[in-house]
Design a protein around this motif. Structure first.
Motif, short mmCIF file in Angstrom:
data_model
loop_
_atom_site.label_atom_id
_atom_site.label_comp_id
_atom_site.label_asym_id
_atom_site.label_seq_id
_atom_site.Cartn_x
_atom_site.Cartn_y
_atom_site.Cartn_z
N ARG A 104 0.02 -1.88 1.03
CA ARG A 104 1.41 -1.62 1.48
C ARG A 104 1.90 -1.61 2.54
NH1 ARG A 104 3.72 -1.48 -4.23
NH2 ARG A 104 2.33 -0.46 -6.01
N PHE A 105 2.91 -1.59 3.19
CA PHE A 105 3.76 -1.40 3.92
C PHE A 105 4.47 -0.51 3.83
CE2 PHE A 105 4.02 -5.71 4.60
CZ PHE A 105 3.52 -5.67 6.12
N LEU A 106 3.58 1.18 4.65
CA LEU A 106 4.64 2.12 4.60
C LEU A 106 5.67 2.49 5.40
CD1 LEU A 106 4.40 5.15 3.68
CD2 LEU A 106 2.39 5.36 5.93
N LEU A 107 6.00 2.57 6.65
CA LEU A 107 6.63 1.87 7.57
C LEU A 107 6.28 0.18 7.75
CD1 LEU A 107 6.68 5.47 8.68
CD2 LEU A 107 8.16 4.62 6.79
N GLU A 108 8.03 0.35 8.36
CA GLU A 108 7.96 -0.65 9.15
C GLU A 108 6.58 -1.69 9.81
OE1 GLU A 108 11.42 -1.50 10.90
OE2 GLU A 108 12.70 -2.38 9.36
N ASP A 109 5.82 -0.28 11.13
CA ASP A 109 5.18 -0.22 11.91
C ASP A 109 4.13 0.53 10.75
OD1 ASP A 109 6.02 2.22 12.14
OD2 ASP A 109 6.13 2.19 13.77
N ARG A 110 3.90 0.63 9.67
CA ARG A 110 2.45 1.10 9.15
C ARG A 110 2.10 0.34 7.98
NH1 ARG A 110 3.57 3.90 12.93
NH2 ARG A 110 3.95 6.10 13.47
N LEU A 111 0.73 0.67 7.74
CA LEU A 111 -0.58 -0.05 6.54
C LEU A 111 -0.43 1.19 6.37
CD1 LEU A 111 -2.20 -3.01 7.95
CD2 LEU A 111 -0.48 -3.14 6.41
N LEU A 112 -0.81 1.21 4.67
CA LEU A 112 -0.56 2.35 3.38
C LEU A 112 -2.43 1.71 3.08
CD1 LEU A 112 -0.80 4.90 2.37
CD2 LEU A 112 0.84 4.21 0.92
N VAL A 113 -3.41 1.51 3.09
CA VAL A 113 -4.34 1.25 2.17
C VAL A 113 -5.05 2.19 1.31
CG1 VAL A 113 -6.39 -0.01 2.13
CG2 VAL A 113 -4.96 -0.17 3.46
N GLY A 114 -5.76 1.61 -0.22
CA GLY A 114 -6.35 2.91 -1.03
C GLY A 114 -7.51 3.15 -0.95
N CYS A 115 -8.39 4.04 -1.12
CA CYS A 115 -9.70 3.68 -0.81
C CYS A 115 -10.18 4.91 -1.95
CB CYS A 115 -10.33 4.69 0.33
SG CYS A 115 -12.26 4.59 0.72
N ARG A 116 -10.84 4.03 -2.65
CA ARG A 116 -11.36 4.74 -4.17
C ARG A 116 -13.05 5.26 -3.61
NH1 ARG A 116 -11.18 -0.82 -8.01
NH2 ARG A 116 -11.16 -1.70 -5.60
#
Length: 333
Positions: A240-252
């Motif tokens: 997902r986008f966290l902010l306009e200039d950040r990506l957020l990725v989950g890691c199992r």
């Protein structure tokens, strides 16, 4: 928070949907219900929520299904539903303009195409059967894992984890266009598009990479390796986008979140990993700026917290069995 929010939690394992709201700074359940195994949720028309029923049988009928739900007087009401779709529906996308829903099935490698009438009743119009395989042991056949529409709703992207490609379909004709190939044994799981629809950010479950790809040419622009320790189990989950200039990725497996900066060119830099005590973050979603909710499937809880300096700081842990999806909506109260 500046705006009152609801958090809808989808679950697997024959559990129900939970709807949470904040009261005096603490999250609590205001409703629980809907269909079992509603593992993925998106906003629908007319204030409804579309739930993907990831099951081999839905209420006694073989196959999965789709349910349209609404929070009504603190109860989750199923307003309409359809049974007999492909098994294991795990992801959905909707075209509001065309009132179409696209549902991806991981075990069957299909995309079910449905329409909504004026009364929000569902009908299936086509089942797209994908074919293909890859070199990894988990790629014995096609596995459709994600459906994403372009902002103009003209092109549908489908992550095929089993065939190492991003399939593309013309929404009007439902004809398949030239696919975007990903590297062998990468296993594309989820994707998001940048604002001008020029770049795909693809999270790969098998190679545990983030791929940055040009939507027009299909050229691979960048690969980000997200494996901390060689030989350790790892399986990237949501993006997902966290902010306009950040990506957020989950890691199992490695159990945590990656945060990556987006350069003006669209490429990524400065990946940072935030480890969590709870395990198997299946989904993580921003609620407000850096305030997040994370669904830990194997720890049977949802945590609310934020990134402070180089740590994930938990503010509340809420017990929910096998959570898999987080949908944030404006509060109806």
């Amino acid at each position: 928070m500046s705006e009152s929010r609801q958090v809808w939690i989808g679950t697997s394992g024959r559990q129900k949907i939970h709807v949470l709201e904040q009261k005096e700074g603490r999250w609590c359940t205001i409703a629980e219900g809907g269909p079992d195994c509603a593992s993925f949720l998106i906003p629908g028309p007319d204030g409804l929520v579309i739930a993907a029923v990831e099951a081999d049988d839905f209420e006694g009928t073989p196959g999965g299904g789709i349910a349209l739900c609404k929070l009504q007087k603190r109860k989750i009401e199923v307003c309409s539903k359809i049974k007999g779709l492909s098994r294991g529906i795990c992801h959905v996308a909707m075209s509001p303009a065309k009132r179409m829903i696209f549902a991806a099935s991981y075990p069957e490698g299909t995309v079910d195409v449905l329409t909504l009438d004026a009364e929000n009743q569902l009908s299936i119009v086509k089942r797209i059967q994908r074919t293909g395989a890859g070199p990894h042991p988990k790629q014995e056949t096609s596995h459709a894992h994600c459906c994403v529409l372009t902002p103009n709703e003209k092109i549908l992207y489908v992550c095929d984890l089993g065939a190492d490609e991003i399939a593309r379909y013309d929404v009007e004709s439902l004809q398949e266009l030239d696919p975007i190939k990903t590297p062998p044994a990468s296993g594309p799981r989820h994707l998001i598009l940048n604002q001008n629809n020029s770049i795909l950010y693809v999270v790969c479950e098998l190679s545990n990479e983030i791929l940055i790809m040009d939507t027009q040419s299909g050229i691979l622009l960048q690969r980000i390796d997200c494996v901390l320790h060689s030989g350790e189990f790892c399986a990237l989950s949501s993006i997902r986008f966290l902010l306009e200039d950040r990506l957020l990725v989950g890691c199992r497996g490695q159990n945590g979140f990656w945060v990556l900066e987006i350069e003006p060119t669209g490429l990524l830099k400065n990946p940072k990993f935030f480890m969590t005590e709870k395990i198997f973050p299946w989904d993580v979603a921003p609620i407000e700026r850096t305030y997040l909710a994370a669904a830990f499937t194997k720890s049977n809880c949802v945590q609310f917290g934020r990134f402070i300096q180089n740590k994930w700081v938990v503010e509340q842990t809420y017990p929910i069995k096998t959570p898999t999806c987080i949908l944030t909506l404006p509060s109806s109260s």
